[in-house]
Design a protein around this motif. Structure first.
Motif, mmCIF file in Angstrom:
data_model
loop_
_atom_site.group_PDB
_atom_site.id
_atom_site.type_symbol
_atom_site.label_atom_id
_atom_site.label_comp_id
_atom_site.label_asym_id
_atom_site.label_seq_id
_atom_site.Cartn_x
_atom_site.Cartn_y
_atom_site.Cartn_z
ATOM 1 N N TRP A 9 0.698 -1.192 -0.092
ATOM 2 C CA TRP A 9 -0.092 -0.094 0.151
ATOM 3 C C TRP A 9 0.712 1.306 0.009
ATOM 4 O O TRP A 9 0.559 2.175 -0.328
ATOM 5 C CB TRP A 9 -0.966 0.040 1.132
ATOM 6 N N LEU A 10 2.110 1.075 0.413
ATOM 7 C CA LEU A 10 2.941 2.374 0.517
ATOM 8 C C LEU A 10 3.843 2.639 -0.730
ATOM 9 O O LEU A 10 4.539 3.183 -0.688
ATOM 10 C CB LEU A 10 4.001 2.067 1.733
ATOM 11 N N PHE A 11 3.113 2.116 -1.968
ATOM 12 C CA PHE A 11 3.883 2.071 -3.179
ATOM 13 C C PHE A 11 3.878 3.627 -3.444
ATOM 14 O O PHE A 11 4.987 4.164 -3.873
ATOM 15 C CB PHE A 11 2.778 1.769 -4.392
ATOM 16 N N PHE A 12 2.988 4.484 -3.377
ATOM 17 C CA PHE A 12 3.135 6.003 -3.176
ATOM 18 C C PHE A 12 4.329 6.613 -2.617
ATOM 19 O O PHE A 12 4.879 7.582 -3.126
ATOM 20 C CB PHE A 12 1.904 6.636 -3.226
ATOM 21 N N ARG A 13 4.547 6.222 -1.391
ATOM 22 C CA ARG A 13 5.437 6.903 -0.642
ATOM 23 C C ARG A 13 6.875 6.424 -0.997
ATOM 24 O O ARG A 13 7.766 7.118 -1.126
ATOM 25 C CB ARG A 13 5.344 6.383 0.741
ATOM 26 N N ASP A 14 7.023 5.012 -1.463
ATOM 27 C CA ASP A 14 8.109 4.577 -1.960
ATOM 28 C C ASP A 14 8.788 5.196 -3.384
ATOM 29 O O ASP A 14 9.816 4.988 -3.616
ATOM 30 C CB ASP A 14 8.164 3.207 -1.907
ATOM 31 N N GLU A 38 -5.581 5.488 7.265
ATOM 32 C CA GLU A 38 -4.318 4.693 7.558
ATOM 33 C C GLU A 38 -3.144 5.554 7.712
ATOM 34 O O GLU A 38 -2.179 5.406 8.489
ATOM 35 C CB GLU A 38 -4.108 3.606 6.407
ATOM 36 N N ILE A 39 -2.997 6.891 6.738
ATOM 37 C CA ILE A 39 -1.869 7.587 6.876
ATOM 38 C C ILE A 39 -1.908 8.270 8.330
ATOM 39 O O ILE A 39 -1.140 8.549 8.925
ATOM 40 C CB ILE A 39 -1.973 8.658 5.826
ATOM 41 N N GLY A 40 -3.214 8.773 8.538
ATOM 42 C CA GLY A 40 -3.423 9.281 9.896
ATOM 43 C C GLY A 40 -3.067 8.648 11.290
ATOM 44 O O GLY A 40 -2.510 9.128 12.244
ATOM 45 N N GLY A 41 -2.928 7.322 11.066
ATOM 46 C CA GLY A 41 -2.649 6.487 12.284
ATOM 47 C C GLY A 41 -1.085 6.549 12.354
ATOM 48 O O GLY A 41 -0.505 5.680 13.368
ATOM 49 N N GLN A 42 -0.296 7.007 11.234
ATOM 50 C CA GLN A 42 1.258 6.774 11.210
ATOM 51 C C GLN A 42 1.782 7.975 10.578
ATOM 52 O O GLN A 42 2.761 7.695 9.862
ATOM 53 C CB GLN A 42 1.447 5.342 10.711
ATOM 54 N N LEU A 43 1.263 9.068 11.118
ATOM 55 C CA LEU A 43 2.049 10.274 10.480
ATOM 56 C C LEU A 43 3.616 10.501 10.587
ATOM 57 O O LEU A 43 4.274 11.145 9.637
ATOM 58 C CB LEU A 43 1.306 11.551 11.026
ATOM 59 N N ASP A 44 4.178 9.983 11.675
ATOM 60 C CA ASP A 44 5.542 9.805 11.745
ATOM 61 C C ASP A 44 6.245 9.142 10.622
ATOM 62 O O ASP A 44 7.385 9.501 10.218
ATOM 63 C CB ASP A 44 6.006 9.043 13.114
ATOM 64 N N PHE A 62 5.395 9.392 7.855
ATOM 65 C CA PHE A 62 5.482 9.966 6.654
ATOM 66 C C PHE A 62 6.122 11.447 6.782
ATOM 67 O O PHE A 62 6.219 12.325 5.965
ATOM 68 C CB PHE A 62 3.774 10.440 6.009
ATOM 69 N N ARG A 63 6.684 11.512 7.873
ATOM 70 C CA ARG A 63 7.254 12.704 8.330
ATOM 71 C C ARG A 63 6.682 13.929 8.133
ATOM 72 O O ARG A 63 6.839 14.943 7.361
ATOM 73 C CB ARG A 63 8.672 12.787 7.824
ATOM 74 N N ALA A 64 5.192 13.831 8.375
ATOM 75 C CA ALA A 64 4.447 14.790 8.333
ATOM 76 C C ALA A 64 3.290 15.024 9.182
ATOM 77 O O ALA A 64 3.377 14.455 10.400
ATOM 78 C CB ALA A 64 3.283 14.615 7.157
ATOM 79 N N GLU A 65 2.916 16.477 9.466
ATOM 80 C CA GLU A 65 2.045 16.650 10.891
ATOM 81 C C GLU A 65 0.507 16.448 10.490
ATOM 82 O O GLU A 65 -0.019 16.283 11.432
ATOM 83 C CB GLU A 65 2.227 18.190 11.151
ATOM 84 N N THR A 66 0.089 16.463 9.305
ATOM 85 C CA THR A 66 -1.358 16.102 8.804
ATOM 86 C C THR A 66 -1.379 15.229 7.856
ATOM 87 O O THR A 66 -0.316 15.168 7.018
ATOM 88 C CB THR A 66 -2.079 17.412 8.545
ATOM 89 N N VAL A 67 -2.484 14.579 7.695
ATOM 90 C CA VAL A 67 -2.792 13.662 6.505
ATOM 91 C C VAL A 67 -2.737 14.531 5.160
ATOM 92 O O VAL A 67 -1.880 13.849 4.101
ATOM 93 C CB VAL A 67 -3.903 13.007 6.503
ATOM 94 N N ASP A 68 -3.202 15.743 4.940
ATOM 95 C CA ASP A 68 -2.975 16.345 3.860
ATOM 96 C C ASP A 68 -1.629 16.743 3.470
ATOM 97 O O ASP A 68 -1.208 16.678 2.257
ATOM 98 C CB ASP A 68 -3.889 17.741 3.935
ATOM 99 N N GLU A 69 -0.848 17.154 4.442
ATOM 100 C CA GLU A 69 0.662 17.188 4.014
ATOM 101 C C GLU A 69 1.204 15.959 3.561
ATOM 102 O O GLU A 69 2.139 16.145 2.862
ATOM 103 C CB GLU A 69 1.317 17.798 5.540
ATOM 104 N N ALA A 70 1.034 14.860 4.289
ATOM 105 C CA ALA A 70 1.676 13.594 3.721
ATOM 106 C C ALA A 70 1.259 13.202 2.150
ATOM 107 O O ALA A 70 1.954 12.988 1.515
ATOM 108 C CB ALA A 70 1.133 12.485 4.715
ATOM 109 N N LEU A 71 -0.053 13.256 2.003
ATOM 110 C CA LEU A 71 -0.628 13.385 0.500
ATOM 111 C C LEU A 71 0.041 14.065 -0.403
ATOM 112 O O LEU A 71 0.418 13.822 -1.286
ATOM 113 C CB LEU A 71 -2.270 13.422 0.480
#
Length: 134
Positions: free
Chosen positions: A51-56, A102-108, A110-119
């Motif tokens: 599921w982390l394809f986008f992050r990787d 899912e992102i909201g549960g592990q923001l660390d 993604f090194r982000a403070e919010t889900v929107d920032e991570a996306l």
């Protein structure tokens, strides 16, 4: 490739791929020898393997390593790939909600403070929410 269907909804990654046809016989030629197509990769359900394809592989809506993804596309298509670019994540609302959760549960991660920032960090503005009929 078809989009993943799960209780978390449906999503797929859309790429533009330019490939080349290289005839194996010297007496054969083609014109044009390069073509462009759209390649779709199913997005794995949030929280499941892959599921982390986008992050990787993405950064701000662009490919992180175009050479690697060209090789992946060549393996999938069986032709030499000249270029590949990310177009968008096509998703229904259920998948996007599950992804955001899912992102909201592990923001660390993604090194982000919010889900929107991570996306935005990984997908840029390249998220297209589609209805089931599209």
């Amino acid at each position: 490739m078809k989009a993943s269907d799960s209780p978390a909804g449906t999503a797929r990654y859309k790429f533009r791929v330019r490939f080349r046809i290289e005839p194996s016989l010297a007496e054969v030629s083609v014109d044009p020898a390069e073509f462009e197509t759209t390649l779709y990769r199913s997005a794995d359900p949030p929280g499941e393997a892959g599921w982390l394809f986008f992050r990787d592989h993405l950064w701000r809506g662009d490919l992180g390593d175009e050479t690697y993804l060209q090789e992946v596309a060549e393996d999938a298509l069986g032709v030499p790939v000249v270029s590949v670019s990310f177009s968008e994540l096509q998703t229904d609302q259920a998948y996007l909600d599950a992804l955001r959760n899912e992102i909201g549960g592990q923001l660390d991660e993604f090194r982000a403070e919010t889900v929107d920032e991570a996306l935005k960090k990984y997908l840029g503005s390249s998220i297209h929410v589609v209805s089931r009929g599209e």
